[in-house]
Enzyme design. Structure first.
Site, PDB file in Angstrom:
ATOM      1  N   LYS A 103      -5.796  -1.065  -1.996  1.00  0.00           N
ATOM      2  CA  LYS A 103      -6.832  -0.811  -0.976  1.00  0.00           C
ATOM      3  C   LYS A 103      -7.513  -2.127  -0.601  1.00  0.00           C
ATOM      4  O   LYS A 103      -7.812  -2.383   0.560  1.00  0.00           O
ATOM      5  CB  LYS A 103      -7.869   0.189  -1.497  1.00  0.00           C
ATOM      6  CG  LYS A 103      -7.320   1.595  -1.729  1.00  0.00           C
ATOM      7  CD  LYS A 103      -7.546   2.525  -0.542  1.00  0.00           C
ATOM      8  CE  LYS A 103      -6.706   3.795  -0.693  1.00  0.00           C
ATOM      9  NZ  LYS A 103      -6.796   4.711   0.429  1.00  0.00           N
TER      10      LYS A 103
ATOM     11  N   TYR B  42       0.882  -1.181   0.000  1.00  0.00           N
ATOM     12  CA  TYR B  42       0.000   0.000   0.000  1.00  0.00           C
ATOM     13  C   TYR B  42       0.914   1.223   0.000  1.00  0.00           C
ATOM     14  O   TYR B  42       2.053   1.167  -0.435  1.00  0.00           O
ATOM     15  CB  TYR B  42      -0.910  -0.145   1.244  1.00  0.00           C
ATOM     16  CG  TYR B  42      -1.906   0.946   1.489  1.00  0.00           C
ATOM     17  CD1 TYR B  42      -2.894   1.257   0.557  1.00  0.00           C
ATOM     18  CD2 TYR B  42      -1.895   1.649   2.697  1.00  0.00           C
ATOM     19  CE1 TYR B  42      -3.818   2.260   0.809  1.00  0.00           C
ATOM     20  CE2 TYR B  42      -2.823   2.642   2.958  1.00  0.00           C
ATOM     21  CZ  TYR B  42      -3.776   2.956   2.009  1.00  0.00           C
ATOM     22  OH  TYR B  42      -4.693   3.938   2.271  1.00  0.00           O
TER      23      TYR B  42
HETATM   24  O1  LIG Z   1      -4.054   6.016  -0.356  1.00  0.00           O
HETATM   25  C1  LIG Z   1      -3.689   6.538   0.710  1.00  0.00           C
HETATM   26  O2  LIG Z   1      -2.630   6.255   1.277  1.00  0.00           O
HETATM   27  C2  LIG Z   1      -4.601   7.493   1.434  1.00  0.00           C
HETATM   28  C3  LIG Z   1      -5.480   8.314   0.600  1.00  0.00           C
HETATM   29  O3  LIG Z   1      -6.566   7.610   0.081  1.00  0.00           O
HETATM   30  C4  LIG Z   1      -4.774   9.129  -0.434  1.00  0.00           C
HETATM   31  O4  LIG Z   1      -5.351   9.318  -1.518  1.00  0.00           O
HETATM   32  O5  LIG Z   1      -3.690   9.624  -0.147  1.00  0.00           O
HETATM   33 MN   LIG Z   2      -7.047   8.079  -1.938  1.00  0.00          MN
END
Ligand SMILES: O=C(O)C[C@H](O)C(=O)O
Ligand SMILES: [Mn+2]
Ligand SMILES: NC(=O)c1ccc[n+]([C@@H]2O[C@H](COP(=O)([O-])OP(=O)(O)OC[C@H]3O[C@@H](n4cnc5c(N)ncnc54)[C@H](O)[C@@H]3O)[C@@H](O)[C@H]2O)c1
Length: 543
Positions: free
Chosen positions: A165, A92
């Site tokens: 996600k 992530y």
């Molecule tokens: O994706 C992430 O780390 C958090 C958030 O949804 C973002 O767009 O920054």
């Molecule tokens: Mn985001």
């Protein structure tokens, strides 16, 4: 290889690799297609972790994990379960950002995603059907990648954020990975680098807006609801001009939410509630400055606004607590090019003797003396030492959340904020931050990332078969997460640690499911929220 063996060993939802027993190998036509040893999942996990550790860079580690994910989902999640804090930043944010930037160079596998094309509206339903391959889909994460994190437009490459996600959903809350579907809406791209790249894998034309775009979005929602009537629809990283419009169109009709608007709003409110638990102050005494009044910034303001109104303030009174700052500086009623969301949070010029000078953050902080400052501006390093010192000179425990992602875009670093405020700042950062040692105290830094919220929120909604998500449920979840922080130690974090993400995601899911049942917003009859959540939880063990 027989067709059966090939079908099973190349299906990540069925594959067990060397863990197929002799009997299974015989029964499934796999005899002789694997080395003779039969391993259990623990042995496979140990072996895979050794391979992971042998990779030199974070990107190589990611590629290794994505290969494992593509081959064997059960083993991947069994491994991730044991190393969630180590793996989160790799599968992530922030390393997902590198893989999005290098999507074609690194392309391995479509990762069971659905690729919806703006140029083929007639194929939308078939696209979703083909990608789902008959699986019972309960959760869809869709992106059109116009606003990937703070990095702008990444066209089809952005599909990796939907995949990422969903990985967090399963690792944190336990959604069955065979019941999820990542979707890319390929509406073209305005990223010239991609358009010029001969290897770019998406539609090679400028981004489509307006009726043609909304028509494809609508066809997508209709097909999604028809094929997967029990599913929750999660919107991610849409551009500022579309995100709120799409949410407003569908939020009262189906189970859906926008993560950047609502997920972020929720985690930030939870973080503020956590911070106020530590400082023993009231939310009614805060002056909130949003720096970067876009999708996330205004989602956050709206969630805090709801909280203030629940605390008894009128809308007009609550509004007085907000200062929205964007490219133009402090946003006034007569500022040009306001977005619909910004219009609800503007100030009047007559409130300030030097309104015309309030065109930058430093001037606004000096004029307003905020007690809470949230960064969702995509502008790195903008929470400077002098701005933070000015803020901290007028409040005991400044609440400072530099949230822009990925790492290179953060408004400030946690350790600087601690130093500049002599340890008084209450901080959350968008990406994970190490503990900060300062004058004998260890400061733990909460991760102010919607990843703390959306897995439990989504899982609870799905378990409860929610018809819609409303503000009552959003608020219940914020309070559940904000109430978890341990305020007993000096240097305590404002949000619970990612190491506990599976525990608090379960708590959140139960609170969310209970809220749905209390409001009779469930589609199916459900006797117990707790039981519904427990029954839906998938565990990464071979069946
Ligand atoms: O994706 C992430 O780390 C958090 C958030 O949804 C973002 O767009 O920054
Ligand atoms: Mn985001
Ligand atoms: N930590 C989290 O959970 C989380 C969640 C969502 C978004 N974010 C981050 O927040 C940032 C913004 O995301 P978004 O979806 O709201 O994007 P967005 O494009 O909708 O909003 C960004 C806003 O910042 C404004 N801006 C640009 N330059 C500015 C400047 N110099 N001064 C003031 N404002 C400026 C833009 O005009 C826009 O209104 C991204 O970096 C994203 O990664 C973090």
């Amino acid at each position: 290889m027989t067709q059966t063996a090939d079908r099973i060993l190349n299906n990540p939802f069925l594959n067990k690799g060397t863990a197929f027993t002799k009997a299974e190998r015989q029964q499934l036509g796999l005899t002789g297609t694997l080395p003779s040893a039969v391993q259990n999942i623990e042995e496979q996990t140990t072996q895979a972790y050794g391979q992971f550790q042998s990779k030199a860079t974070r990107l190589e580690k990611r590629i290794f994990l994505m290969n494992l994910f593509n081959e064997n989902r059960t083993l991947f999640y069994h491994l991730m379960d044991q190393h969630v804090v180590e793996f989160m930043p790799i599968v992530y944010d922030p390393v997902v950002a590198d893989s999005i930037e290098q999507y074609n160079q690194l392309f391995l596998d479509p990762q069971n995603a659905a690729f919806v094309s703006v140029d083929a509206p007639e194929d939308v339903e078939a696209t979703l059907k083909n990608a789902a391959e008959g699986r019972d889909i309960r959760l869809v994460v869709v992106t059109d990648a116009e606003g990937i994190l703070g990095m702008g437009d990444w066209g089809v490459n952005g599909v990796d954020i939907a995949v990422g996600k969903l990985m967090v959903y399963t690792a944190a809350a336990g959604i069955d990975p065979s019941q999820v579907l990542p979707v890319s809406i390929d509406a073209g791209t305005n990223n010239q680098k991609l358009l010029d790249d001969p290897m770019y894998l998406g539609n090679r034309h400028k981004r489509v807006y307006g009726d043609q775009y909304y028509d494809v979005i609508d066809k997508f929602v209709v097909a999604e609801q028809k094929l997967f009537p029990e599913s929750l629809l999660h919107w991610e990283d849409f551009g500022r001009s579309n995100a709120q419009v799409i949410l407003d169109k569908y939020k009262d009709k189906i189970a859906t939410f926008n993560d950047d608007i609502q997920g972020t709003g929720m985690v930030v409110l939870a973080g503020i509630l956590g911070a106020l638990n530590i400082s023993k102050e009231s939310i009614k005494d805060q002056k909130i400055l949003s720096f970067g009044a876009g999708t996330a910034g205004m989602g956050i303001a709206n969630q805090i606004m709801d909280e203030l109104m629940q605390a008894g303030l009128t809308e007009a009174e609550a509004k007085q607590h907000f200062y929205a700052v964007d490219k133009q500086g402090l946003l006034f009623d007569d500022t040009e090019d306001l977005t619909p969301a910004q219009k609800a949070f503007t100030r009047s010029r007559s409130e300030f003797s030097n309104a015309d000078e309030l065109t930058n953050l430093a001037a606004v902080v000096k004029a307003v003396h905020p007690t809470v400052m949230i960064g969702t501006s995509t502008q790195p390093g903008t929470f400077t030492e002098s701005i933070i010192k000015e803020m901290a000179a007028h409040t005991d425990r400044p609440i400072i959340f530099p949230l822009s992602n990925p790492t290179k875009l953060a408004e400030a670093k946690a350790e600087d904020l601690i130093k500049w405020t002599d340890g008084r700042a209450l901080i959350a950062t968008g990406i994970p931050a190490d503990d900060v040692e300062y004058k004998g105290v260890t400061y733990q830094i909460g991760q102010g990332n919607n990843a703390l919220m959306y897995p439990g929120l989504g899982f609870g909604l799905i378990a409860a078969t929610a018809k819609v998500l409303n503000s009552e449920t959003l608020s219940a979840a914020c309070h559940a997460l904000g109430g978890i922080v341990d305020t007993s130690k000096p240097g305590a974090a404002v949000l619970p640690p990612v190491a506990k993400i599976t525990e608090f995601s379960q708590t959140l899911a139960e609170v969310v499911a209970q809220s749905v049942l209390d409001q009779k917003l469930n589609k199916e009859p459900i006797a117990s929220a707790k039981q519904a959540v427990a029954d839906m939880k998938w565990v990464p063990e071979y069946k």
